[in-house]
Design an enzyme around this catalytic site. Structure first.
Site, PDB file in Angstrom:
ATOM      1  N   ASN A   1       9.321   4.049   3.189  1.00 31.31           N
ATOM      2  CA  ASN A   1       9.448   3.652   4.577  1.00 31.31           C
ATOM      3  C   ASN A   1      10.775   2.941   4.779  1.00 31.31           C
ATOM      4  O   ASN A   1      11.397   2.461   3.827  1.00 31.31           O
ATOM      5  CB  ASN A   1       8.323   2.687   4.955  1.00 31.31           C
ATOM      6  CG  ASN A   1       6.967   3.344   4.892  1.00 31.31           C
ATOM      7  OD1 ASN A   1       6.763   4.393   5.476  1.00 31.31           O
ATOM      8  ND2 ASN A   1       6.054   2.729   4.172  1.00 31.31           N
TER       9      ASN A   1
ATOM     10  N   CYS B   1       7.161  10.045  -0.674  1.00 31.85           N
ATOM     11  CA  CYS B   1       6.104  10.970  -0.251  1.00 31.85           C
ATOM     12  C   CYS B   1       6.044  12.097  -1.267  1.00 31.85           C
ATOM     13  O   CYS B   1       7.073  12.722  -1.547  1.00 31.85           O
ATOM     14  CB  CYS B   1       6.389  11.519   1.149  1.00 31.85           C
ATOM     15  SG  CYS B   1       5.193  12.781   1.681  1.00 31.85           S
TER      16      CYS B   1
ATOM     17  N   HIS C   1       9.981   7.059   7.717  1.00 31.39           N
ATOM     18  CA  HIS C   1      10.567   7.157   6.377  1.00 31.39           C
ATOM     19  C   HIS C   1      12.052   7.477   6.534  1.00 31.39           C
ATOM     20  O   HIS C   1      12.470   8.117   7.498  1.00 31.39           O
ATOM     21  CB  HIS C   1       9.864   8.235   5.561  1.00 31.39           C
ATOM     22  CG  HIS C   1       8.532   7.804   5.033  1.00 31.39           C
ATOM     23  ND1 HIS C   1       8.275   7.636   3.698  1.00 31.39           N
ATOM     24  CD2 HIS C   1       7.381   7.468   5.675  1.00 31.39           C
ATOM     25  CE1 HIS C   1       7.027   7.237   3.523  1.00 31.39           C
ATOM     26  NE2 HIS C   1       6.458   7.134   4.718  1.00 31.39           N
TER      27      HIS C   1
ATOM     28  N   HIS D   1       5.953   4.561  12.410  1.00 33.61           N
ATOM     29  CA  HIS D   1       6.048   4.521  10.950  1.00 33.61           C
ATOM     30  C   HIS D   1       7.103   5.547  10.527  1.00 33.61           C
ATOM     31  O   HIS D   1       6.874   6.752  10.637  1.00 33.61           O
ATOM     32  CB  HIS D   1       4.666   4.886  10.387  1.00 33.61           C
ATOM     33  CG  HIS D   1       4.574   4.976   8.905  1.00 33.61           C
ATOM     34  ND1 HIS D   1       3.940   4.008   8.142  1.00 33.61           N
ATOM     35  CD2 HIS D   1       4.973   5.935   8.025  1.00 33.61           C
ATOM     36  CE1 HIS D   1       3.961   4.364   6.871  1.00 33.61           C
ATOM     37  NE2 HIS D   1       4.595   5.535   6.767  1.00 33.61           N
TER      38      HIS D   1
ATOM     39  N   ARG E   1       0.830  -1.207   0.000  1.00 37.13           N
ATOM     40  CA  ARG E   1       0.000   0.000   0.000  1.00 37.13           C
ATOM     41  C   ARG E   1       0.862   1.254   0.000  1.00 37.13           C
ATOM     42  O   ARG E   1       0.992   1.934  -1.001  1.00 37.13           O
ATOM     43  CB  ARG E   1      -0.952  -0.014   1.207  1.00 37.13           C
ATOM     44  CG  ARG E   1      -2.159   0.917   1.070  1.00 37.13           C
ATOM     45  CD  ARG E   1      -1.866   2.389   1.271  1.00 37.13           C
ATOM     46  NE  ARG E   1      -1.347   2.743   2.584  1.00 37.13           N
ATOM     47  CZ  ARG E   1      -0.972   3.964   2.927  1.00 37.13           C
ATOM     48  NH1 ARG E   1      -1.034   4.964   2.049  1.00 37.13           N
ATOM     49  NH2 ARG E   1      -0.481   4.216   4.134  1.00 37.13           N
ATOM     50  N   ASP E   2       1.496   1.566   1.102  1.00 39.19           N
ATOM     51  CA  ASP E   2       2.245   2.814   1.194  1.00 39.19           C
ATOM     52  C   ASP E   2       3.439   2.812   0.252  1.00 39.19           C
ATOM     53  O   ASP E   2       3.845   3.873  -0.239  1.00 39.19           O
ATOM     54  CB  ASP E   2       2.712   3.039   2.636  1.00 39.19           C
ATOM     55  CG  ASP E   2       3.027   4.499   2.915  1.00 39.19           C
ATOM     56  OD1 ASP E   2       2.432   5.365   2.253  1.00 39.19           O
ATOM     57  OD2 ASP E   2       3.866   4.772   3.790  1.00 39.19           O
TER      58      ASP E   2
END
Length: 303
Positions: free
Chosen positions: A245, A236, A205, A203, A11-12
């Site tokens: 991430n 992002c 990055h 979470h 997903r991310d």
């Protein structure tokens, strides 16, 4: 001690990549992550296809994922419509993201912070009634690309409001990769005070190469769940040149060498990262373990 790693590459990771994988390839990525030991996977998001085309086939992905009693699939939802889709698709958990700053919230979600808090409270109540596990992520908790520094008090006050939704878990996100360990400790303390007893997740990055240090600081502060993405894929749109991430395989190395168990198999993680890199047309991914190898020697621990 076991540290649970939530695999977020499907997903991310994928939603910030320009290359759009087919449904079959997304399902294969999820299967590979499960085979490598992932037991919680952020598989899809139920958002507008015109805003996030990489996630347009969320229902088809969920219809094809490998179903196991010991694997939980998470779907990102931002409103009641997304929740209805998630329930129909058969996710096990839903996660809602609420941004800590007004400008980022308006730019990223087209809604104010207050509107997103109310959306979360509605989502949480309905999801709980449907028997789903719920989590809420405080995004840009460590810094905002538009408003700069974000104070622990702001994050704590927002968390206190989010806790009214009785989440099973609260996540702190360094969305643009600006955080450092001292912030981790301060924010964990603020959120713990604002929502005592609610399990925390983090979470990170790796935009400025601080994600591993931040993850270890979070664990030392009492966090037992960390997000990660194989190969470090993602990014992002609001952070120029941002990486994704923290890479799952690099995080696994740091945790295992620090005496923590994860249940993940590093060799399979590296193989998965190599595979997804090819699928995305990338000659090199941010992750380091696949290039540097395990230490000492070819040791590939499991657990």
């Amino acid at each position: 001690m076991l540290i649970q790693v939530v695999e977020v590459s499907p997903r991310d990771g994928l939603q910030n990549e320009p290359e759009i994988l087919s449904t079959d390839r997304k399902v294969e990525l999820i299967q590979r992550c499960v085979d490598a030991g992932a037991r919680r996977v952020e598989a899809v998001s139920f958002v507008r296809a015109d805003r996030v085309p990489q996630m347009a086939d969320a229902e088809a992905v969920m219809a094809a994922v490998p179903r196991r009693d010991d694997v939980s699939y998470i779907g990102l939802v931002l409103n009641r419509r997304g929740l209805d889709r998630a329930i129909a698709a058969g996710v096990d958990e839903v996660n809602c993201v609420v941004v800590a700053t007004e400008t980022f919230s308006q730019r990223n979600q087209g809604a104010s912070v207050n509107e997103m808090v109310q959306a979360w409270l509605d989502i949480a109540k309905a999801a709980r009634a449907a028997g789903l596990r719920t989590s809420v992520t405080v995004a840009a908790a460590f810094g905002c690309p538009f408003e700069g520094e974000v104070s622990p008090k702001v994050v704590g006050d927002l968390t206190r409001r989010l806790a009214d939704g009785e989440p099973d878990e609260i996540a702190l996100a360094d969305t643009i990769g600006v955080g450092v360990p001292v912030q981790v400790r301060n924010l964990v303390a603020a959120v713990t005070a604002a929502a005592p007893g609610v399990p925390l997740r983090a979470h990170f990055h790796d935009t400025r190469n601080t994600a591993i240090a931040n993850a270890l600081a979070a664990v030392e502060a009492g966090v037992t769940v960390l997000d990660a993405s194989v190969g470090g894929i993602g990014g992002c749109p609001f952070a120029p040149s941002a990486t994704g991430n923290v890479a799952t395989e690099d995080l696994t190395y740091a945790l295992h060498r620090s005496g923590y168990a994860t249940g993940l198999e590093p060799r399979k993680l590296v193989e998965t990262a190599t595979w997804v890199g090819v699928e995305l047309g990338k000659s090199r991914l941010p992750a380091a373990l696949g290039r540097a190898g395990w230490f000492p020697g070819d040791l590939d621990p499991q657990g």
